[in-house]
Motif scaffolding. Structure first.
Motif, PDB file in Angstrom:
ATOM      1  N   LEU A 159      45.614  53.711 -59.381  1.00 11.12           N
ATOM      2  CA  LEU A 159      45.841  53.093 -60.137  1.00 11.12           C
ATOM      3  C   LEU A 159      47.115  52.166 -60.040  1.00 11.12           C
ATOM      4  N   ASN A 160      48.573  53.192 -59.128  1.00  6.42           N
ATOM      5  CA  ASN A 160      49.785  52.343 -59.737  1.00  6.42           C
ATOM      6  C   ASN A 160      49.881  51.116 -58.999  1.00  6.42           C
ATOM      7  N   GLY A 161      49.135  51.090 -57.647  1.00  7.39           N
ATOM      8  CA  GLY A 161      49.232  50.551 -56.370  1.00  7.39           C
ATOM      9  C   GLY A 161      48.329  49.188 -57.129  1.00  7.39           C
ATOM     10  N   LEU A 162      47.023  49.690 -57.872  1.00  9.58           N
ATOM     11  CA  LEU A 162      46.526  48.376 -58.696  1.00  9.58           C
ATOM     12  C   LEU A 162      46.672  47.870 -59.804  1.00  9.58           C
ATOM     13  N   PHE A 163      47.923  48.418 -60.530  1.00 10.23           N
ATOM     14  CA  PHE A 163      48.629  47.992 -61.644  1.00 10.23           C
ATOM     15  C   PHE A 163      49.746  46.857 -61.750  1.00 10.23           C
ATOM     16  N   SER A 164      50.599  47.391 -60.242  1.00 10.82           N
ATOM     17  CA  SER A 164      51.654  46.698 -59.540  1.00 10.82           C
ATOM     18  C   SER A 164      51.835  45.248 -59.411  1.00 10.82           C
ATOM     19  N   ILE A 165      50.344  44.671 -58.902  1.00 13.49           N
ATOM     20  CA  ILE A 165      50.273  43.001 -58.300  1.00 13.49           C
ATOM     21  C   ILE A 165      50.132  42.832 -58.702  1.00 13.49           C
ATOM     22  N   PRO A 166      51.058  41.675 -58.969  1.00 12.95           N
ATOM     23  CA  PRO A 166      51.390  40.685 -59.399  1.00 12.95           C
ATOM     24  C   PRO A 166      50.287  39.834 -60.023  1.00 12.95           C
ATOM     25  N   GLN A 167      50.518  39.451 -61.356  1.00  9.03           N
ATOM     26  CA  GLN A 167      49.298  38.974 -62.184  1.00  9.03           C
ATOM     27  C   GLN A 167      49.470  37.571 -62.666  1.00  9.03           C
ATOM     28  N   PRO A 168      48.754  36.544 -62.339  1.00  9.34           N
ATOM     29  CA  PRO A 168      49.093  35.041 -63.038  1.00  9.34           C
ATOM     30  C   PRO A 168      49.523  35.424 -64.233  1.00  9.34           C
ATOM     31  N   GLU A 169      50.213  33.941 -64.184  1.00  6.28           N
ATOM     32  CA  GLU A 169      51.134  33.617 -66.163  1.00  6.28           C
ATOM     33  C   GLU A 169      49.689  33.540 -67.064  1.00  6.28           C
ATOM     34  N   ASP A 170      48.765  32.510 -66.480  1.00  5.43           N
ATOM     35  CA  ASP A 170      47.928  32.377 -67.441  1.00  5.43           C
ATOM     36  C   ASP A 170      46.515  33.039 -67.420  1.00  5.43           C
ATOM     37  N   GLN A 171      47.101  34.380 -67.040  1.00  3.97           N
ATOM     38  CA  GLN A 171      45.679  35.492 -66.898  1.00  3.97           C
ATOM     39  C   GLN A 171      45.776  35.537 -68.787  1.00  3.97           C
ATOM     40  N   GLU A 172      43.914  35.429 -69.001  1.00  2.00           N
ATOM     41  CA  GLU A 172      43.543  35.836 -70.319  1.00  2.00           C
ATOM     42  C   GLU A 172      43.824  36.703 -71.356  1.00  2.00           C
ATOM     43  N   LEU A 173      44.421  37.567 -71.974  1.00  2.00           N
ATOM     44  CA  LEU A 173      44.757  38.252 -72.391  1.00  2.00           C
ATOM     45  C   LEU A 173      43.633  38.670 -73.170  1.00  2.00           C
ATOM     46  N   ILE A 174      43.127  39.830 -73.669  1.00  2.00           N
ATOM     47  CA  ILE A 174      42.431  40.366 -74.475  1.00  2.00           C
ATOM     48  C   ILE A 174      43.283  41.214 -75.638  1.00  2.00           C
ATOM     49  N   ASP A 175      42.723  40.965 -76.340  1.00  2.00           N
ATOM     50  CA  ASP A 175      43.577  41.627 -77.587  1.00  2.00           C
ATOM     51  C   ASP A 175      45.516  41.727 -77.342  1.00  2.00           C
ATOM     52  N   GLY A 176      46.168  40.718 -77.110  1.00  2.00           N
ATOM     53  CA  GLY A 176      47.386  40.545 -76.467  1.00  2.00           C
ATOM     54  C   GLY A 176      47.806  41.125 -74.869  1.00  2.00           C
ATOM     55  N   CYS A 177      46.300  41.859 -74.298  1.00  2.00           N
ATOM     56  CA  CYS A 177      46.913  42.849 -73.708  1.00  2.00           C
ATOM     57  C   CYS A 177      46.154  42.098 -72.101  1.00  2.00           C
ATOM     58  N   VAL A 178      46.915  43.048 -71.101  1.00  2.00           N
ATOM     59  CA  VAL A 178      46.240  42.459 -69.986  1.00  2.00           C
ATOM     60  C   VAL A 178      44.447  43.109 -69.562  1.00  2.00           C
ATOM     61  N   SER A 179      43.717  42.674 -68.780  1.00  2.00           N
ATOM     62  CA  SER A 179      42.265  43.554 -68.511  1.00  2.00           C
ATOM     63  C   SER A 179      42.552  43.872 -67.149  1.00  2.00           C
ATOM     64  N   VAL A 180      42.012  44.600 -67.119  1.00  2.03           N
ATOM     65  CA  VAL A 180      41.670  45.960 -66.048  1.00  2.03           C
ATOM     66  C   VAL A 180      39.839  46.082 -66.035  1.00  2.03           C
ATOM     67  N   VAL A 181      39.041  45.221 -64.854  1.00  7.91           N
ATOM     68  CA  VAL A 181      37.487  45.887 -65.191  1.00  7.91           C
ATOM     69  C   VAL A 181      38.027  46.999 -63.870  1.00  7.91           C
ATOM     70  N   PHE A 182      37.477  48.242 -64.184  1.00  9.87           N
ATOM     71  CA  PHE A 182      36.525  48.991 -63.840  1.00  9.87           C
ATOM     72  C   PHE A 182      35.181  48.711 -63.170  1.00  9.87           C
ATOM     73  N   HIS A 183      34.699  48.741 -62.035  1.00 15.17           N
ATOM     74  CA  HIS A 183      33.371  49.267 -61.326  1.00 15.17           C
ATOM     75  C   HIS A 183      32.746  50.765 -61.908  1.00 15.17           C
ATOM     76  N   ASP A 184      33.120  51.795 -62.887  1.00 17.67           N
ATOM     77  CA  ASP A 184      32.316  52.691 -62.991  1.00 17.67           C
ATOM     78  C   ASP A 184      32.045  52.875 -64.595  1.00 17.67           C
ATOM     79  N   SER A 185      31.322  54.084 -64.686  1.00 19.12           N
ATOM     80  CA  SER A 185      30.502  53.999 -65.669  1.00 19.12           C
ATOM     81  C   SER A 185      31.005  54.086 -66.693  1.00 19.12           C
ATOM     82  N   PRO A 186      30.715  53.417 -67.707  1.00 18.23           N
ATOM     83  CA  PRO A 186      31.724  53.694 -69.251  1.00 18.23           C
ATOM     84  C   PRO A 186      31.807  55.170 -69.529  1.00 18.23           C
TER      85      PRO A 186
END
Length: 432
Positions: free
Chosen positions: A121-148
């Protein structure tokens, strides 16, 4: 000519526990409201917030389609194309700085907490994100392809720890969820804790199995294994999925103690923690987990081996058993008659146990052999007039107890072979 332009809108709605999404029907029916929303989104994505006390919030995603008309008409028309509510979970920290999306569930958590425990997860979150990325509640979102539910249990373990005051079958879904994600994201301390708990419930030693069976029996002698441990089909499914071979022999043996019809019926999937947040489909039936054909054949074939072993033990060690060379009654007019009668009495009770008549435990050779040994010291039998114990002499008792203990060790060490489990040659029956 018209040009179709699709806009992405994030709207924060309010959901009442009993009435579902509030405001959604109005938006769907009021085209002018939707058009105005779409108009505001031509150059950017907006986030709308509604707040109300004592109501649960739902983050709803819409894909809006707008036709920009040429000519005099400048009024955009749009309609909702797809709707999927993201339901806010218990893990929604006001100071969180990242939102994890898994299925319909959203979790607002702290990036550093996840990065601290997982290099993945440290490596995943360290990947640079585009500046115009959509925000949810003011935060960057990451999709986990796992069971909720798996994500919920995983985050619970990271934030609150993974503790079990008293082992219960209800713990299994949390253990399974944490184990799946701690394996996937390399959170080793959580993974080891889950494996340790599974080893207690599904041991690889005979002494561990005996301890488990003792704990599953209450002070009144009632045997209730499903309150202590989950249904073995659920465990087999998890073990095969994650390659946890060490717990498979005990799980297959536990399952084989059921009758064939119950084995084929399967197991009900226990309720999940996330179910209280995600509305269930009306009249939805509880999911049933069944074994694939290969594992079903392994179970039934192993069950046959277990029963065949017990039948052979009855024939050789009870029905035609020779008294001990040191038998006290060997020089009587009817040599060793009390011992022969005692062996016959044990055989009748063992046959009742094998058939499941006495205790309702089909094909449980380990339990049956233990019962046979316990009969040697019991004094609650009746001869029609009074309570008494078996009249078998001490040397014959010692001789039979030794045979029964060796038989139990042979059963345990043979489980991997009987259930055709690859990667196993023998099981540890020494109790170490």
């Amino acid at each position: 000519m018209s040009t179709d332009v699709k806009y992405y809108c994030v709207i924060h709605f309010i959901r009442h526990p009993s009435s579902g999404l509030l405001g959604l029907p109005d938006l769907q029916q009021n085209r002018s409201s939707i058009s105005s929303v779409a108009g505001s989104l031509r150059h950017s994505t907006s986030i709308f917030h509604c707040e109300a006390p004592a109501l649960h919030s739902v983050i709803a995603f819409f894909f809006l389609s707008s036709s920009l008309m040429d000519g005099k008409s400048n009024q955009a028309s749009c309609r909702p194309v797809a709707f999927m509510p993201l339901i806010r979970s218990d893990f929604w920290f006001l100071d969180g700085n990242i939102i994890i999306v898994a299925g319909q569930a959203a979790f607002k958590v702290h990036r550093g907490q996840l990065q601290r425990h997982s290099d993945i997860l440290n490596g995943l979150f360290s990947i640079p994100q585009p500046e115009d990325q959509e925000l949810i509640d003011g935060c960057v979102s990451v999709v986990f392809h796992d069971s909720p539910s798996d994500v919920f249990y995983f985050l619970s373990a990271l934030y609150d720890g993974l503790y079990f005051k008293t082992p219960r079958a209800d713990d299994f879904m949390a253990i399974a969820g944490v184990l799946r994600l701690s394996t996937k994201y390399f959170v080793e301390h959580l993974r080891q804790r889950c494996l340790k708990r599974l080893d207690l419930d599904w041991p690889s030693t005979l002494s561990g199995w005996d301890r488990r069976e003792h704990e599953a029996t209450d002070s009144f002698g009632r045997y209730m294994p499903r309150e202590l441990c989950p249904h073995p089909i659920l465990v087999i499914e998890l073990a095969l999925d994650l390659g946890i071979n060490s717990i498979l022999p005990a799980a297959f043996y536990d399952l084989a103690r059921y009758g064939p019809s119950k084995i084929m019926t399967g197991a009900l999937m226990p309720p999940l923690a996330i179910d209280q947040f995600i509305p269930l489909v009306p009249d939805a039936k509880q999911q049933v987990v069944t074994l694939p054909r290969t594992q079903l054949c392994q179970t039934l074939r192993g069950r046959e081996y277990v029963q065949s072993f017990m039948a052979n033990f009855i024939a050789t060690s009870l029905q035609s058993r020779t008294p001990s060379p040191d038998c006290v009654y060997q020089f009587d007019p009817d040599p060793s008659r009390p011992c022969h009668e005692s062996f016959y009495f044990i055989m009748l009770n063992v046959l009742r146990s094998v058939g499941g008549i006495a205790c309702g435990r089909d094909a449980d050779s380990l339990f049956t052999l233990t019962q046979a040994m316990e009969m040697l010291s019991r004094t609650d039998f009746s001869d029609g007039q009074r309570q008494c114990g078996l009249r078998m002499c001490h040397p014959c008792k010692v001789d039979f107890a030794t045979s029964a203990m060796k038989a139990r060790e042979e059963v345990w060490s043979s489980l991997p072979t009987w259930f055709d489990l690859k990667g196993y040659d023998t099981m540890d029956s020494s109790g170490v």
